[in-house]
Design a protein around this motif. Structure first.
Motif, mmCIF file in Angstrom:
data_model
loop_
_atom_site.group_PDB
_atom_site.id
_atom_site.type_symbol
_atom_site.label_atom_id
_atom_site.label_comp_id
_atom_site.label_asym_id
_atom_site.label_seq_id
_atom_site.Cartn_x
_atom_site.Cartn_y
_atom_site.Cartn_z
ATOM 1 N N ASP A 136 -7.407 4.597 3.370
ATOM 2 C CA ASP A 136 -6.556 3.528 4.151
ATOM 3 C C ASP A 136 -7.239 3.273 5.273
ATOM 4 O O ASP A 136 -6.655 2.273 6.071
ATOM 5 N N ARG A 137 -8.472 3.896 5.741
ATOM 6 C CA ARG A 137 -9.051 3.533 6.837
ATOM 7 C C ARG A 137 -10.110 2.755 6.523
ATOM 8 O O ARG A 137 -10.919 2.866 5.621
ATOM 9 N N TYR A 195 0.763 -1.081 -0.067
ATOM 10 C CA TYR A 195 -0.118 -0.180 -0.062
ATOM 11 C C TYR A 195 0.920 1.277 -0.135
ATOM 12 O O TYR A 195 0.380 2.143 -0.710
ATOM 13 N N PRO A 196 1.929 1.437 0.568
ATOM 14 C CA PRO A 196 2.979 2.511 0.722
ATOM 15 C C PRO A 196 3.484 2.687 -0.725
ATOM 16 O O PRO A 196 3.404 3.749 -1.448
ATOM 17 N N VAL A 197 3.468 1.542 -1.538
ATOM 18 C CA VAL A 197 4.066 1.643 -2.945
ATOM 19 C C VAL A 197 3.107 2.166 -3.712
ATOM 20 O O VAL A 197 3.373 3.054 -4.545
ATOM 21 N N TYR A 198 1.902 1.641 -3.499
ATOM 22 C CA TYR A 198 0.805 1.822 -4.517
ATOM 23 C C TYR A 198 0.510 3.449 -4.056
ATOM 24 O O TYR A 198 0.182 4.185 -5.406
ATOM 25 N N LEU A 199 0.326 3.875 -2.996
ATOM 26 C CA LEU A 199 0.351 5.651 -2.944
ATOM 27 C C LEU A 199 1.355 6.192 -3.626
ATOM 28 O O LEU A 199 1.058 7.370 -4.204
ATOM 29 N N ARG A 200 2.629 5.818 -3.579
ATOM 30 C CA ARG A 200 3.496 6.648 -4.197
ATOM 31 C C ARG A 200 3.324 6.440 -5.855
ATOM 32 O O ARG A 200 3.351 7.396 -6.606
ATOM 33 N N ALA A 213 -6.124 -3.963 -5.740
ATOM 34 C CA ALA A 213 -5.907 -3.279 -4.166
ATOM 35 C C ALA A 213 -5.478 -1.927 -4.255
ATOM 36 O O ALA A 213 -5.948 -1.365 -3.447
ATOM 37 N N SER A 214 -4.795 -1.631 -5.150
ATOM 38 C CA SER A 214 -4.460 -0.042 -5.276
ATOM 39 C C SER A 214 -5.732 0.748 -5.848
ATOM 40 O O SER A 214 -5.937 1.811 -5.156
ATOM 41 N N ALA A 215 -6.410 0.233 -6.761
ATOM 42 C CA ALA A 215 -7.410 1.005 -7.101
ATOM 43 C C ALA A 215 -8.649 1.086 -6.312
ATOM 44 O O ALA A 215 -9.168 2.247 -5.998
ATOM 45 N N ASN A 216 -8.471 0.214 -5.148
ATOM 46 C CA ASN A 216 -9.754 0.331 -4.102
ATOM 47 C C ASN A 216 -9.223 1.349 -2.913
ATOM 48 O O ASN A 216 -9.846 1.285 -2.220
ATOM 49 N N ARG A 217 -8.082 1.880 -3.071
ATOM 50 C CA ARG A 217 -7.504 2.775 -1.969
ATOM 51 C C ARG A 217 -7.308 4.112 -2.859
ATOM 52 O O ARG A 217 -6.432 4.968 -2.278
#
Length: 391
Positions: free
Chosen positions: A313-314, A12-17, A300-304
């Protein structure tokens, strides 16, 4: 550069970036283009002219002995999907829960509860999911055990990305041990019933049942699908454990469990990435991608994606309902999704009903893992066996 190691540990941190800086990124370890923004992922999953599920080099083809449903396209895909998708229609959910899922959950709970503690992922959620889904398939306990074994083997293969050929080799003998399933296929070929496997054989084929090549590989790959409700239930419990106020709300009003399961599927569902292949050179998020390139569409990235979901992320059981991509999109969207969520919800409902004092085990280590398929890891829990409730 993006590595598989960091994606498997916590993507998830990777996806955010990546969503902010490089929404379509090359992952050298996987030899795939990673797509992370909601709109781009949705495009990959729905534009069947430019992106196909046909993946000639996939080890799944060899291990399953043919082409699974997920990798079929066109008439072949439609023919097989149409044969059994109506068995999973939403209007069948209530009957499935009442006659199959809930009795199975109570039976497994009765076997586990006297111990006072267990890994709920392996000892409760997976067995409930496999037994319930395999009952629909028309498989007996031996067939269900085989499907669970196949599902766990194919999970390792799916998350291997060709880095270790020994993973595929280790899976091959067990994937070939299929008598417990093929004996049912052979029987249903001659004596049809109302099971999903029978429909897979006979739907729209009076007097001319589908060949094994259109049935057995599909069933083998479904080993992943029969476990998936257990993984989803596990993710939901893990999310609730991480948010005590929401766990308390769900305990007080178990009608919230449906929302909790749906939100867990968005927040950290078991399917993290869906694979596609480009049929031609394409441009996506201003990135030029050659023809015949492998695409990792990160649902998983699209859903956040923060442009789609506030505070993504909550985990929030009160989140406004909004369509996410937890079950994919387009013609390959999971046909069984109503029963997958129903199974996960029912397993959790029975657990909370019968074990009001359920707690995470002291010193429990949280160990989610995987990238394409992301599993919650062991869910070690404890309870007072004398205070559990009888069904």
């Amino acid at each position: 550069m993006v590595t598989i190691a960091e994606l498997e540990t916590d993507p998830y941190p990777v996806y955010l970036r990546l969503r902010a800086e490089e929404p379509v990124a090359w992952v050298p370890d996987a030899r795939q283009w990673l797509v992370t923004r909601w709109q781009d992922v949705h495009t990959v999953l729905t534009d069947v002219e430019r992106f196909t599920t046909d993946q000639p080099g996939s080890p799944m083809l060899d291990l399953c002995g043919g082409t699974p449903l997920l990798m079929r396209e066109g008439e072949s895909h439609q023919d097989v999907r149409e044969a059994f998708q109506h068995d999973f229609d939403p209007h069948r959910v209530n009957d499935f829960v009442d006659t199959i899922a809930r009795p199975v959950a109570h039976r497994v709970a009765a076997e586990v509860l006297p111990s006072g503690g267990a890994d709920l992922a392996a000892d409760y959620f997976e067995p409930v999911a496999v037994a319930a889904m395999c009952a629909l398939l028309g498989l007996d306990p031996d067939g269900a055990d085989t499907m669970r074994r196949w599902g766990n083997l194919l999970t390792r293969v799916a998350n291997n990305f060709g880095r270790d050929p020994g993973v595929d080799e280790a899976a091959r003998p067990s994937m070939a041990e299929d008598k417990a399933v093929t004996v049912v296929v052979d029987r249903l070929r001659e004596q049809p019933d109302t099971s999903v496997t029978s429909h897979l054989l006979h739907h729209d084929r009076p007097g001319d049942a589908r060949r094994d090549v259109d049935v057995v590989p599909v069933l083998k790959h479904l080993g992943l699908s029969v476990i998936e409700p257990g993984w989803l239930a596990g993710w939901t419990l893990l999310a609730l454990w991480s948010a005590p106020d929401q766990l308390a709300a769900v305990r007080a009003d178990r009608a919230l469990l449906g929302a909790a399961v749906y939100e867990a599927l968005r927040w950290s569902g078991p399917v993290g990435v869906l694979g596609r292949r480009t049929t031609r050179a394409v441009t996506l998020a201003e990135r030029e991608i050659p023809a015949n390139s492998m695409i990792a569409a990160a649902i998983a990235s699209a859903n956040r994606d923060e442009t789609m979901f506030p505070d993504p992320d909550r985990f929030d059981v009160y989140r406004d309902v909004r369509t996410h991509l937890g079950f994919g999109a387009g013609p390959h969207r999971c046909p069984a999704h109503p029963l997958v969520t129903a199974t996960a919800r029912t397993a959790l409902d029975v657990l909370l009903e019968r074990v009001p004092g359920l707690l995470p085990a002291p010193g429990r280590q949280v160990a989610p893992h995987g990238w394409k398929l992301r599993l919650p890891g062991p869910l070690d829990a404890v309870w007072n066996a004398t205070s559990t409730r009888v069904s």
